[in-house]
Design a protein around this motif. Structure first.
Motif, mmCIF file in Angstrom:
data_model
loop_
_atom_site.group_PDB
_atom_site.id
_atom_site.type_symbol
_atom_site.label_atom_id
_atom_site.label_comp_id
_atom_site.label_asym_id
_atom_site.label_seq_id
_atom_site.Cartn_x
_atom_site.Cartn_y
_atom_site.Cartn_z
ATOM 1 N N ASP A 92 -6.195 4.251 2.216
ATOM 2 C CA ASP A 92 -5.893 4.482 3.623
ATOM 3 C C ASP A 92 -5.388 5.912 3.801
ATOM 4 O O ASP A 92 -5.412 6.728 2.868
ATOM 5 N N THR A 93 -4.929 6.231 4.980
ATOM 6 C CA THR A 93 -4.513 7.602 5.272
ATOM 7 C C THR A 93 -3.266 8.025 4.507
ATOM 8 O O THR A 93 -2.954 9.221 4.450
ATOM 9 N N ASN A 96 0.672 6.371 -1.673
ATOM 10 C CA ASN A 96 0.183 6.468 -3.068
ATOM 11 C C ASN A 96 0.446 5.179 -3.857
ATOM 12 O O ASN A 96 0.764 5.222 -5.043
ATOM 13 N N CYS A 97 0.267 4.049 -3.219
ATOM 14 C CA CYS A 97 0.540 2.768 -3.865
ATOM 15 C C CYS A 97 -0.753 1.993 -4.123
ATOM 16 O O CYS A 97 -1.753 2.168 -3.418
ATOM 17 N N LEU A 98 -0.691 1.132 -5.121
ATOM 18 C CA LEU A 98 -1.771 0.191 -5.412
ATOM 19 C C LEU A 98 -1.225 -1.203 -5.177
ATOM 20 O O LEU A 98 -0.285 -1.638 -5.857
ATOM 21 N N ALA A 140 -3.759 -9.717 1.256
ATOM 22 C CA ALA A 140 -2.783 -9.733 2.346
ATOM 23 C C ALA A 140 -1.563 -8.900 1.979
ATOM 24 O O ALA A 140 -0.840 -9.212 1.031
ATOM 25 N N ALA A 141 -1.327 -7.816 2.731
ATOM 26 C CA ALA A 141 -0.208 -6.929 2.419
ATOM 27 C C ALA A 141 0.266 -6.214 3.672
ATOM 28 O O ALA A 141 -0.510 -5.944 4.591
ATOM 29 N N ILE A 142 1.558 -5.920 3.698
ATOM 30 C CA ILE A 142 2.180 -5.129 4.752
ATOM 31 C C ILE A 142 2.799 -3.901 4.095
ATOM 32 O O ILE A 142 3.599 -4.027 3.167
ATOM 33 N N LEU A 143 2.409 -2.703 4.572
ATOM 34 C CA LEU A 143 2.958 -1.468 4.028
ATOM 35 C C LEU A 143 3.627 -0.688 5.147
ATOM 36 O O LEU A 143 2.996 -0.404 6.178
ATOM 37 N N ILE A 144 4.899 -0.366 4.957
ATOM 38 C CA ILE A 144 5.679 0.397 5.937
ATOM 39 C C ILE A 144 6.281 1.597 5.215
ATOM 40 O O ILE A 144 7.015 1.443 4.228
ATOM 41 N N ASP A 145 5.940 2.780 5.667
ATOM 42 C CA ASP A 145 6.425 4.024 5.046
ATOM 43 C C ASP A 145 6.168 4.019 3.542
ATOM 44 O O ASP A 145 7.037 4.389 2.736
#
Length: 353
Positions: A285-286, A302-304, A294-299
């Motif tokens: 992603d950007t 560079n993660c897997l 199913a995942a939620i990413l906040i701030d």
């Protein structure tokens, strides 16, 4: 009539650096990692065309059903599945590939390929195979990967004199170098990554094994002759196979034979040996996160994130980490520690034993 090629797929890897996604019951080659299909399916699918015969697979006994079902799902039913009672390294695999090829079509060449590699340029790979055919009738050809950067995690092949356009004698095999040495290899332009892919005549491979690894060949011939057969399944005799020395084909034959060759190629090759490589290859992603499931990413950046277990995974305010959630276990670690995942896999195995 053009020379036929028998693809022989080596499916013996354990993939411990991809735990808990990869497990002893279903190692990494049976998972869709960098592509829509599993890695073994992608391996078979790239070997299509009039030149290629039905594939042969060599795997452990416990993976027979997975091999047959996954190849069947893509209409690439194997002509033979050779079952090893336990691993004995790649010299034994090469011997079994040659024995199988000699039995099914002694005039065909054998293309020995790992089941767990990514090749993003299959047409370039096909062209390299076709370019190597004539040489492979009298030599064992290996495919050297043109290095994209100095890499300390791979062995290297140093080219010798040219045999023909784009094909060279092998001057020397080199073990995994330090960064300074790898840099000189890349800058020199005569070293390629060793991908462990081979094209050969069964007769040539068997002759070279008889010269340089006679104990391997004799025990493999015995195990193959005494194998129990059920349709396409060839279940190697355990007592005979136990006598096979465990040694790689590089050490046993390739570093000794005078009948070798290397064809350098740029085929978009990658060895998905760990989660850092999976992150590098994956769509992002950007914020440079590679997410599947199913995942939620906040701030987060560079993660897997790989969620195969069901419940939503949430990551907040973190960077450069991996979260792998599967029914077999959950892994959380910095991506920089990807090589240490093997320690967790070994600990999990001991915990469950």
């Amino acid at each position: 009539m053009s020379t036929k090629i028998i693809p022989v797929i080596m499916s013996g890897g354990s993939g411990t650096r991809l735990w808990p996604l990869s497990t002893p019951a279903a190692p990494k080659q049976f998972h869709a990692l960098a592509t829509a299909n599993s890695m073994i399916q992608e391996t078979a699918l790239r070997l299509v065309g009039d030149e290629y015969l039905a594939p042969v697979a060599i795997c452990g006994r416990g993976h027979c059903d997975l091999v047959v079902s996954q190849l069947g799902q893509i209409n690439k039913a194997p002509q033979a599945v050779i079952l090893e009672p336990f691993g004995r390294n790649t010299a034994a695999v090469a011997a079994m590939a040659a024995l199988s090829g000699q039995e099914s079509d002694p005039d065909a060449l054998v293309l020995l390929v790992p089941a767990d590699h990514v090749i993003s340029k299959p047409q370039a790979f096909h062209e390299a195979v076709m370019a190597a055919v004539e040489t492979a009738k009298s030599r064992i050809v290996t495919f050297g990967i043109t290095p994209a950067h100095p890499e300390t995690g791979f062995g290297y092949i140093e080219r010798g004199a040219a045999l023909s356009a784009g094909i060279f004698e092998i001057k020397k095999f080199w073990e995994k170098p330090d960064l300074a040495t790898a840099t000189t290899y890349v800058e020199g332009g005569r070293h390629d990554w060793n991908a462990g892919i081979f094209l050969f005549s069964p007769e040539v491979m068997l002759e070279e094994l008889s010269l340089y690894a006679p104990e391997v060949l004799a025990a493999c011939v015995d195990a193959y002759k005494r194998a129990r057969r059920d349709g396409v399944i060839i279940n190697l005799d355990e007592e005979a196979f136990c006598q096979v020395p465990s040694i790689s084909i590089d050490y046993a034959v390739m570093e000794n034979t005078r009948r070798s060759a290397v064809i350098p190629c740029d085929i978009g090759w990658a060895d998905v040996g760990g989660f850092a490589e999976l992150w590098r290859l994956g769509e992002k992603d950007t914020s440079a996160n590679h997410v599947k499931g199913a995942a939620i990413l906040i701030d987060a950046e560079n993660c897997l994130i790989r969620n195969d277990a069901g419940p939503v995974v949430a990551v907040i305010g973190l960077s450069d980490i991996m979260v792998i959630s599967t029914p077999s276990g959950i892994l959380v670690a910095p991506l920089s520690r990807a090589q240490d995942v093997k320690k967790a896999a070994e600990a999990a195995k001991a915990l469950l034993s």
